[in-house]
Motif scaffolding. Structure first.
Motif, mmCIF file in Angstrom:
data_model
loop_
_atom_site.group_PDB
_atom_site.id
_atom_site.type_symbol
_atom_site.label_atom_id
_atom_site.label_comp_id
_atom_site.label_asym_id
_atom_site.label_seq_id
_atom_site.Cartn_x
_atom_site.Cartn_y
_atom_site.Cartn_z
ATOM 1 N N ALA A 1 37.906 56.501 29.030
ATOM 2 C CA ALA A 1 38.362 56.750 30.397
ATOM 3 C C ALA A 1 37.526 55.900 31.348
ATOM 4 O O ALA A 1 36.928 56.399 32.304
ATOM 5 C CB ALA A 1 38.236 58.237 30.732
ATOM 6 N N VAL A 2 37.481 54.597 31.052
ATOM 7 C CA VAL A 2 36.586 53.663 31.749
ATOM 8 C C VAL A 2 37.324 52.359 32.027
ATOM 9 O O VAL A 2 38.431 52.132 31.548
ATOM 10 C CB VAL A 2 35.329 53.375 30.891
ATOM 11 C CG1 VAL A 2 34.517 54.642 30.665
ATOM 12 C CG2 VAL A 2 35.725 52.756 29.547
ATOM 13 N N GLU A 3 36.665 51.477 32.793
ATOM 14 C CA GLU A 3 37.213 50.144 33.012
ATOM 15 C C GLU A 3 37.055 49.311 31.731
ATOM 16 O O GLU A 3 36.162 49.571 30.923
ATOM 17 C CB GLU A 3 36.487 49.463 34.178
ATOM 18 C CG GLU A 3 36.691 50.137 35.528
ATOM 19 C CD GLU A 3 38.144 50.093 35.998
ATOM 20 O OE1 GLU A 3 38.897 49.222 35.524
ATOM 21 O OE2 GLU A 3 38.500 50.935 36.846
ATOM 22 N N PRO A 4 37.905 48.289 31.537
ATOM 23 C CA PRO A 4 37.859 47.500 30.308
ATOM 24 C C PRO A 4 36.507 46.861 30.022
ATOM 25 O O PRO A 4 36.148 46.657 28.862
ATOM 26 C CB PRO A 4 38.929 46.431 30.543
ATOM 27 C CG PRO A 4 39.906 47.076 31.479
ATOM 28 C CD PRO A 4 39.050 47.928 32.386
ATOM 29 N N TRP B 1 31.800 61.441 30.371
ATOM 30 C CA TRP B 1 33.065 60.929 30.871
ATOM 31 C C TRP B 1 33.215 59.419 30.693
ATOM 32 O O TRP B 1 34.313 58.887 30.777
ATOM 33 C CB TRP B 1 33.212 61.286 32.343
ATOM 34 C CG TRP B 1 33.249 62.755 32.605
ATOM 35 C CD1 TRP B 1 32.177 63.586 32.712
ATOM 36 C CD2 TRP B 1 34.396 63.573 32.780
ATOM 37 N NE1 TRP B 1 32.582 64.873 32.941
ATOM 38 C CE2 TRP B 1 33.945 64.894 32.996
ATOM 39 C CE3 TRP B 1 35.773 63.317 32.786
ATOM 40 C CZ2 TRP B 1 34.823 65.959 33.204
ATOM 41 C CZ3 TRP B 1 36.643 64.380 33.004
ATOM 42 C CH2 TRP B 1 36.166 65.681 33.206
ATOM 43 N N SER B 2 32.118 58.713 30.468
ATOM 44 C CA SER B 2 32.196 57.261 30.309
ATOM 45 C C SER B 2 31.968 56.818 28.868
ATOM 46 O O SER B 2 31.650 55.667 28.606
ATOM 47 C CB SER B 2 31.181 56.558 31.225
ATOM 48 O OG SER B 2 29.860 56.956 30.913
ATOM 49 N N ALA C 1 44.107 56.105 34.016
ATOM 50 C CA ALA C 1 43.049 57.056 33.687
ATOM 51 C C ALA C 1 42.269 56.680 32.439
ATOM 52 O O ALA C 1 41.288 57.325 32.106
ATOM 53 C CB ALA C 1 43.627 58.464 33.508
ATOM 54 N N PHE C 2 42.711 55.660 31.718
ATOM 55 C CA PHE C 2 41.978 55.213 30.547
ATOM 56 C C PHE C 2 42.311 53.749 30.292
ATOM 57 O O PHE C 2 43.262 53.193 30.844
ATOM 58 C CB PHE C 2 42.317 56.052 29.306
ATOM 59 C CG PHE C 2 43.673 55.732 28.717
ATOM 60 C CD1 PHE C 2 43.793 54.915 27.606
ATOM 61 C CD2 PHE C 2 44.821 56.262 29.284
ATOM 62 C CE1 PHE C 2 45.028 54.617 27.071
ATOM 63 C CE2 PHE C 2 46.066 55.978 28.747
ATOM 64 C CZ PHE C 2 46.170 55.143 27.637
ATOM 65 N N ALA C 3 41.493 53.114 29.463
ATOM 66 C CA ALA C 3 41.745 51.730 29.056
ATOM 67 C C ALA C 3 41.561 51.640 27.552
ATOM 68 O O ALA C 3 40.822 52.436 26.952
ATOM 69 C CB ALA C 3 40.805 50.763 29.774
#
Length: 366
Positions: A354-357, A297-298, A339-341
């Motif tokens: 689907a993670v932080e920047p 997921w990451s 939900a995504f970056a």
């Protein structure tokens, strides 16, 4: 032709980005009454039934909501826009009809009109009320077989039905996913199981994906993507019938005064042959292929999309990029959705997940 056709890598900026990073099924006719108790099934048993479900026909109404934190972009006009790209944001009501692999229809409704994609045998129609235009394409034998193998999949950048969304979400199940079931859901007045996928990877923006599965046909009736404590995307039947639609639903006649564009099979074949020649003549290397960093997921996908100079004169692309804030190092633009970056660098690279920047910045340094 839209920006997404001219720059395929930019499709990662659409809501399908997080579905693809974290990651149809169709059924037989049956009846069900909401409120009837459903037998207990383990997650494994429900997954097997879901993946084995088949559909011969169905018709119904689908309600879709997307809250991905996207900026206001051209051709993504929200609930008042009847274009296919409008599915990228806001709330929409769609009608779907399916009567086998060579008969399918999707209609997007809005206050100002509708947009239809209709497949009837070898005929493929795209009707836009807003533009007063119709595109008609006669599929060749090879194209017809390919389209049929996709069960009438329509050209939208979002899953337009729960079946499409569920198929992609199921691809995300791995050792970092906790899977549970609840047999008490009700969707479209039908008793349903709810399959809950909960990522255990703390690096992911997505906290849950919920798939409501019909208790008798085992067809997905609703898919919800939860980011943090809010719903980022959901698509669900508000009504569904597993009987065969009337053939009249797949018959299309262009209204008077409509501009009709005919795409002939020989023209499309020549265009494809030209595209293949151009692709073959380009010296593609391993470096051109997207790279995946991390897992589950990451995971983060990094790909080459070309520089701004490559898209010179594309006002839509310029407007998209200029609307995004600069990265901390001032060497790119960042879109931090719910939900995504995604990060687009000035030297033409695209990182999405689907993670932080911060995880995207890290992947771009590798």
């Amino acid at each position: 032709m839209s920006i997404f056709d001219r720059k395929p890598a930019l499709r990662w900026l659409t809501p399908l980005a997080f579905v693809a990073v974290v990651g149809g099924s169709t059924g037989i006719y049956a009846t069900a009454t909401a409120g009837q108790p459903l037998p207990e099934l383990t997650a494994e048993q429900l997954l097997v039934k879901l993946q084995e479900a088949k559909v011969d026909a169905l018709w119904g109404t689908v309600v879709q909501n997307a809250d991905l934190g996207l900026p206001a972009l051209p051709g993504m006009g929200g609930s008042d826009d009847a274009s296919l790209t409008s599915l990228l944001t806001g709330s929409h009501q769609l009608n779907v009809w399916y009567s086998g692999p060579d008969k399918a229809r999707l209609r997007i409704n809005s206050e100002f009109g509708e947009s239809d994609v209709i497949r009837n045998g070898k005929d493929l129609w795209h009707w836009s009320y807003e533009d007063k235009s119709v595109t008609h394409r006669t599929l060749t034998h090879d194209e017809s077989a390919k389209a049929g193998s996709k069960a009438g999949k329509l050209p939208a950048d979002l899953p337009s039905t729960p079946q499409e969304a569920a198929k992609q979400a199921l691809g995300a199940i791995d050792s970092t996913t906790k899977v549970s079931t609840d047999p008490t859901a009700t969707v479209a007045k039908r008793s349903a199981y709810e399959l809950v996928l909960a990522p255990q990877d703390k690096g992911s923006k997505i906290s849950q994906v919920k798939i409501a599965v019909d208790g008798e046909t085992f067809i997905p009736l609703r898919v919800q993507v939860i980011a943090g404590d809010r719903s980022a995307f959901d698509v669900a039947y508000s009504s569904v019938n597993f009987s065969r639609p009337d053939d009249s639903q797949f018959t299309f006649t262009a209204p008077p005064g409509t501009k009709v564009t005919e795409v002939k099979p020989d023209e499309s074949a020549k265009a494809r042959a030209k595209a293949h020649r151009e692709q073959d003549s380009k010296a593609r290397t391993e470096a051109d292929e997207p790279k995946v960093y991390g897992k589950g997921w990451s995971s983060v996908v990094v790909s080459e999309m070309g520089t701004r100079a490559d898209a010179q004169g594309n006002d839509q692309l310029d407007q998209v990029l200029e609307s995004l804030p600069r990265t901390p190092d001032k060497k790119g633009r960042v879109l931090n959705g719910t939900a995504f970056a995604a990060v687009i660098t000035d030297d033409g690279r695209l990182a999405v997940g689907a993670v932080e920047p911060e995880l995207l910045y890290e992947a771009l340094t590798k």
